[in-house]
Design a protein around this motif. Structure first.
Motif, PDB file in Angstrom:
ATOM      1  N   ASP A  24       0.844  -1.191   0.000  1.00  0.00           N
ATOM      2  CA  ASP A  24       0.000   0.000   0.000  1.00  0.00           C
ATOM      3  C   ASP A  24       0.882   1.245   0.000  1.00  0.00           C
ATOM      4  OD1 ASP A  24      -2.103   1.735   0.158  1.00  0.00           O
ATOM      5  OD2 ASP A  24      -2.827   1.057   2.113  1.00  0.00           O
ATOM      6  N   GLY A  25       1.402   1.585  -1.180  1.00  0.00           N
ATOM      7  CA  GLY A  25       2.273   2.738  -1.293  1.00  0.00           C
ATOM      8  C   GLY A  25       2.796   2.865  -2.713  1.00  0.00           C
ATOM      9  N   GLN A  53      -3.873   9.388  -6.876  1.00  0.00           N
ATOM     10  CA  GLN A  53      -4.560   8.179  -7.326  1.00  0.00           C
ATOM     11  C   GLN A  53      -4.741   7.183  -6.176  1.00  0.00           C
ATOM     12  OE1 GLN A  53      -2.894   6.648 -10.936  1.00  0.00           O
ATOM     13  NE2 GLN A  53      -4.078   4.746 -10.863  1.00  0.00           N
ATOM     14  N   LEU A  54      -3.743   7.106  -5.288  1.00  0.00           N
ATOM     15  CA  LEU A  54      -3.818   6.158  -4.172  1.00  0.00           C
ATOM     16  C   LEU A  54      -4.362   6.807  -2.899  1.00  0.00           C
ATOM     17  CD1 LEU A  54      -2.004   4.384  -6.071  1.00  0.00           C
ATOM     18  CD2 LEU A  54      -1.117   3.386  -3.943  1.00  0.00           C
ATOM     19  N   LEU A 131      -0.206  -8.687 -18.526  1.00  0.00           N
ATOM     20  CA  LEU A 131      -0.616  -7.800 -17.432  1.00  0.00           C
ATOM     21  C   LEU A 131      -2.135  -7.817 -17.272  1.00  0.00           C
ATOM     22  CD1 LEU A 131       1.670  -4.726 -18.190  1.00  0.00           C
ATOM     23  CD2 LEU A 131       1.942  -6.368 -16.327  1.00  0.00           C
ATOM     24  N   ALA A 132      -2.583  -7.881 -16.030  1.00  0.00           N
ATOM     25  CA  ALA A 132      -4.013  -7.789 -15.731  1.00  0.00           C
ATOM     26  C   ALA A 132      -4.473  -6.350 -15.912  1.00  0.00           C
ATOM     27  CB  ALA A 132      -4.275  -8.255 -14.306  1.00  0.00           C
ATOM     28  N   ARG A 133      -5.718  -6.182 -16.292  1.00  0.00           N
ATOM     29  CA  ARG A 133      -6.258  -4.843 -16.539  1.00  0.00           C
ATOM     30  C   ARG A 133      -6.999  -4.342 -15.301  1.00  0.00           C
ATOM     31  NH1 ARG A 133      -6.708  -3.355 -21.931  1.00  0.00           N
ATOM     32  NH2 ARG A 133      -8.702  -2.348 -21.544  1.00  0.00           N
ATOM     33  N   GLN A 134      -6.445  -3.339 -14.654  1.00  0.00           N
ATOM     34  CA  GLN A 134      -7.039  -2.782 -13.432  1.00  0.00           C
ATOM     35  C   GLN A 134      -6.999  -1.250 -13.529  1.00  0.00           C
ATOM     36  OE1 GLN A 134      -9.007  -1.875 -11.060  1.00  0.00           O
ATOM     37  NE2 GLN A 134      -8.718  -3.892 -10.154  1.00  0.00           N
ATOM     38  N   ARG A 136      -8.239   1.056 -11.852  1.00  0.00           N
ATOM     39  CA  ARG A 136      -8.083   1.783 -10.581  1.00  0.00           C
ATOM     40  C   ARG A 136      -6.620   2.031 -10.238  1.00  0.00           C
ATOM     41  NH1 ARG A 136      -7.684   4.712  -7.346  1.00  0.00           N
ATOM     42  NH2 ARG A 136      -8.833   5.185  -5.454  1.00  0.00           N
ATOM     43  N   LEU A 137      -5.733   1.157 -10.707  1.00  0.00           N
ATOM     44  CA  LEU A 137      -4.316   1.254 -10.351  1.00  0.00           C
ATOM     45  C   LEU A 137      -3.433   1.628 -11.544  1.00  0.00           C
ATOM     46  CD1 LEU A 137      -4.069  -1.967  -8.140  1.00  0.00           C
ATOM     47  CD2 LEU A 137      -4.334   0.394  -7.371  1.00  0.00           C
ATOM     48  N   LYS A 141       2.929   4.077 -10.032  1.00  0.00           N
ATOM     49  CA  LYS A 141       4.094   3.243  -9.693  1.00  0.00           C
ATOM     50  C   LYS A 141       3.922   2.786  -8.251  1.00  0.00           C
ATOM     51  CE  LYS A 141       8.958   2.828 -10.673  1.00  0.00           C
ATOM     52  NZ  LYS A 141      10.043   3.313 -11.512  1.00  0.00           N
ATOM     53  N   LEU A 143       3.330  -0.223  -5.121  1.00  0.00           N
ATOM     54  CA  LEU A 143       4.207  -1.287  -4.601  1.00  0.00           C
ATOM     55  C   LEU A 143       3.674  -2.691  -4.870  1.00  0.00           C
ATOM     56  CD1 LEU A 143       5.084   0.393  -1.156  1.00  0.00           C
ATOM     57  CD2 LEU A 143       6.542   0.291  -3.185  1.00  0.00           C
ATOM     58  N   ASN A 144       2.629  -2.810  -5.656  1.00  0.00           N
ATOM     59  CA  ASN A 144       2.109  -4.144  -6.039  1.00  0.00           C
ATOM     60  C   ASN A 144       2.783  -4.541  -7.351  1.00  0.00           C
ATOM     61  OD1 ASN A 144      -1.355  -4.533  -4.904  1.00  0.00           O
ATOM     62  ND2 ASN A 144       0.437  -3.792  -3.811  1.00  0.00           N
TER      63      ASN A 144
ATOM     64  N   LEU B  20       8.516  -5.269   0.935  1.00  0.00           N
ATOM     65  CA  LEU B  20       8.128  -3.860   0.850  1.00  0.00           C
ATOM     66  C   LEU B  20       8.266  -3.339  -0.575  1.00  0.00           C
ATOM     67  CD1 LEU B  20       7.403  -1.075   2.092  1.00  0.00           C
ATOM     68  CD2 LEU B  20       9.863  -0.728   2.461  1.00  0.00           C
ATOM     69  N   ALA B  21       9.365  -3.659  -1.228  1.00  0.00           N
ATOM     70  CA  ALA B  21       9.654  -3.056  -2.528  1.00  0.00           C
ATOM     71  C   ALA B  21       8.617  -3.436  -3.580  1.00  0.00           C
ATOM     72  CB  ALA B  21      11.050  -3.467  -3.004  1.00  0.00           C
ATOM     73  N   TYR B  22       8.201  -4.717  -3.571  1.00  0.00           N
ATOM     74  CA  TYR B  22       7.347  -5.211  -4.661  1.00  0.00           C
ATOM     75  C   TYR B  22       6.122  -5.973  -4.163  1.00  0.00           C
ATOM     76  CZ  TYR B  22      11.834  -4.470  -7.031  1.00  0.00           C
ATOM     77  OH  TYR B  22      13.007  -3.924  -7.496  1.00  0.00           O
ATOM     78  N   ALA B 132      -9.004  -7.355 -11.164  1.00  0.00           N
ATOM     79  CA  ALA B 132      -8.327  -7.660 -12.423  1.00  0.00           C
ATOM     80  C   ALA B 132      -8.066  -9.165 -12.513  1.00  0.00           C
ATOM     81  CB  ALA B 132      -7.002  -6.898 -12.502  1.00  0.00           C
ATOM     82  N   ARG B 133      -8.045  -9.675 -13.718  1.00  0.00           N
ATOM     83  CA  ARG B 133      -7.854 -11.114 -13.931  1.00  0.00           C
ATOM     84  C   ARG B 133      -6.377 -11.405 -14.229  1.00  0.00           C
ATOM     85  NH1 ARG B 133     -12.468 -14.045 -15.092  1.00  0.00           N
ATOM     86  NH2 ARG B 133     -11.367 -15.291 -16.637  1.00  0.00           N
ATOM     87  N   GLN B 134      -5.711 -12.038 -13.309  1.00  0.00           N
ATOM     88  CA  GLN B 134      -4.290 -12.383 -13.455  1.00  0.00           C
ATOM     89  C   GLN B 134      -4.093 -13.837 -13.030  1.00  0.00           C
ATOM     90  OE1 GLN B 134      -1.353 -13.036 -14.547  1.00  0.00           O
ATOM     91  NE2 GLN B 134      -0.937 -10.837 -14.624  1.00  0.00           N
ATOM     92  N   ASN B 144       0.359  -8.325  -2.693  1.00  0.00           N
ATOM     93  CA  ASN B 144      -0.138  -7.285  -3.622  1.00  0.00           C
ATOM     94  C   ASN B 144      -1.631  -7.122  -3.392  1.00  0.00           C
ATOM     95  OD1 ASN B 144       1.804  -7.314  -6.738  1.00  0.00           O
ATOM     96  ND2 ASN B 144       2.487  -7.364  -4.622  1.00  0.00           N
ATOM     97  N   LEU B 146      -3.553  -4.102  -3.047  1.00  0.00           N
ATOM     98  CA  LEU B 146      -4.165  -2.772  -3.201  1.00  0.00           C
ATOM     99  C   LEU B 146      -5.625  -2.857  -3.622  1.00  0.00           C
ATOM    100  CD1 LEU B 146      -1.337  -0.582  -4.764  1.00  0.00           C
ATOM    101  CD2 LEU B 146      -2.629  -0.088  -2.680  1.00  0.00           C
ATOM    102  N   GLU B 147      -5.985  -3.870  -4.395  1.00  0.00           N
ATOM    103  CA  GLU B 147      -7.391  -3.994  -4.779  1.00  0.00           C
ATOM    104  C   GLU B 147      -8.267  -4.180  -3.538  1.00  0.00           C
ATOM    105  OE1 GLU B 147      -7.556  -5.843  -9.210  1.00  0.00           O
ATOM    106  OE2 GLU B 147      -7.202  -7.266  -7.607  1.00  0.00           O
ATOM    107  N   PHE B 150      -8.628  -0.808  -1.694  1.00  0.00           N
ATOM    108  CA  PHE B 150      -9.595   0.113  -2.293  1.00  0.00           C
ATOM    109  C   PHE B 150     -11.023  -0.407  -2.155  1.00  0.00           C
ATOM    110  CE2 PHE B 150      -5.855   1.841  -4.515  1.00  0.00           C
ATOM    111  CZ  PHE B 150      -6.004   3.147  -4.103  1.00  0.00           C
TER     112      PHE B 150
END
Lengths: 269, 269
Positions: A24-25, A53-54, A131-134, A136-137, A141, A143-144, B20-22, B132-134, B144, B146-147, B150
């Motif tokens: 979350d960042g 955005q976040l 890549l998944a289509r989201q 909202r994000l 850039k 951290l996910n 944290l990074a990813y 998102a579909r991944q 990960n 963030l979804e 939100f």
């Protein structure tokens, strides 16, 4: 490596930080010359957009610059990473109303990319991961970044410098760490990032520079065939600059007149 | 809160950790009674599956149990969180070949959900955010999230306990923190999690328990209309147990014969 967390020398963060718990960042990577960030205007523009955005509180710009300078003290040329998280939170996904974000600034001596890559061009490949289509994000850039981790782990040949990513509908989005730009029939094209991808600082710089050349950076949907049919293919980010793609699988390119102009302009930006 | 990092009392991790990074890691939340995790068989099954999916080295199970017991020392009833990341890495997305993962174990006194929620049932809502579909990440409880952040931040009414999520194609996937189960015409249905969603431990327990009742948990594609037409709607996770949904927007449910049997079986599991 110098590390500062919320304005103090420290190289750890709390286990309970939402940056670790949920990714979350956001983050940005910046080149510093004598403590001064290159291309700051575009980094800051993108950083502020990502905060909005976040729904992260935007830090003070002067404070950010002071932190960067502090972290890079004694380093004539450095690479810095800015990470901003939603801070330590209670258990549970919901955002708290009173957020105390965590700002992490790290700086290391420059260990960027060899200058030959911009001069001679690079080889690239297509990634298998889609890549998944989201929406909202998209563009941020954040951290996910597990998709980037898996995509970048698809190949280990050091001669291949970047992998191109399609989204789940087959549109071309970006590289694993760089934005994609095409020159095609006199137009300059880049994938629209409304469903996925990272909107990078150098892409923002290009959007501002191209009009000085009588051109515009058009955000469009691009297919793999559009890439293969292009006159020039570039990979761009703020640390690497503009890399001409000289080979993508079996397709080769040799001349990059507009990329050379962009590189020259960037050198004095 | 007791926190242990890689087997030692510590409440921070390195800023350079890939967690944290990813968001490069996984987590699980577990109830502990006198230091012993409830439903461990299913937690461990899912944890091991997530490690395999993310190419993370699987920690030793005995070590994990010892760490949990250690963190929960002195707590008759606790909630623990296990986080496993790909550890500290060099800059760049690629996974290193020699990974030293980071294992974080935290334990707090139980502050779980009121028992009335399982007894009386809960209200739920539909979330606006679409997952998102991944497929590469589907099912894993990775970092990960963030979804989820939100989606869970879409509402603040404390009477609404959970939000249901659709994917970008309109299929029902799960709640923000719970899996979804329907009883419909004598069948027990749950969304197939091959494109998104988290495959939870209680969902795995149900898949094992239902055959003892002459039933099976069928993984299928479910539309919002399928949910509204169901005889029983449950939200499940290992901390909350089985929550009957008594209201979803304007649709109400009153009788939950199979949910009651599942709750009774779970109490002695």
């Amino acid at each position: 490596m110098a590390v500062r967390v919320n304005g103090r020398a420290a190289d750890t963060i709390a286990v309970a930080d939402r940056g670790l718990a949920y990714g979350d960042g956001i983050f940005r990577t910046v080149e510093l010359l004598d403590g001064v960030p290159r291309l700051w205007r575009w980094h800051w523009q993108r950083f502020a957009a990502d905060c909005a955005q976040l729904a992260l509180p935007l830090p003070d710009e002067g404070l950010m610059l002071a932190e960067l300078a502090h972290a890079a003290e004694g380093l004539p040329r450095a690479v810095a990473k800015l990470t901003l998280t939603r801070g330590v939170g209670a258990r549970g996904y919901a955002m708290a109303l009173d957020v105390t974000p965590t700002l992490v600034v790290t700086a290391s001596p420059w260990a960027g990319y060899p200058a030959e890559l911009a001069a001679d061009g690079v080889r690239a490949r297509w990634c298998a991961l889609r890549l998944a289509r989201q929406p909202r994000l998209a563009g941020a850039k954040h951290l996910n970044r597990l998709e980037n981790v898996f995509a970048r782990s698809e190949w280990s040949d050091p001669d291949i410098r970047e992998g191109l990513l399609l989204d789940s509908e087959g549109w071309v989005v970006e590289g694993t760490m760089m934005n994609l730009v095409l020159v095609s029939g006199g137009r300059v094209l880049t994938p629209v990032l409304d469903a996925c991808g990272v909107s990078g600082a150098l892409r923002a710089w290009l959007a501002d520079w191209l009009p000085t050349q009588g051109l515009v950076l058009e955000e469009v949907r691009l297919s793999p065939d559009d890439v293969l049919a292009a006159d020039e293919v570039w990979l761009v980010n703020s640390l690497a600059g503009v890399w001409p793609v000289v080979r993508l699988d079996e397709r080769c390119w040799q001349a990059f007149p507009l990329a050379r102009r962009a590189q020259a302009a960037l050198a004095s930006a």
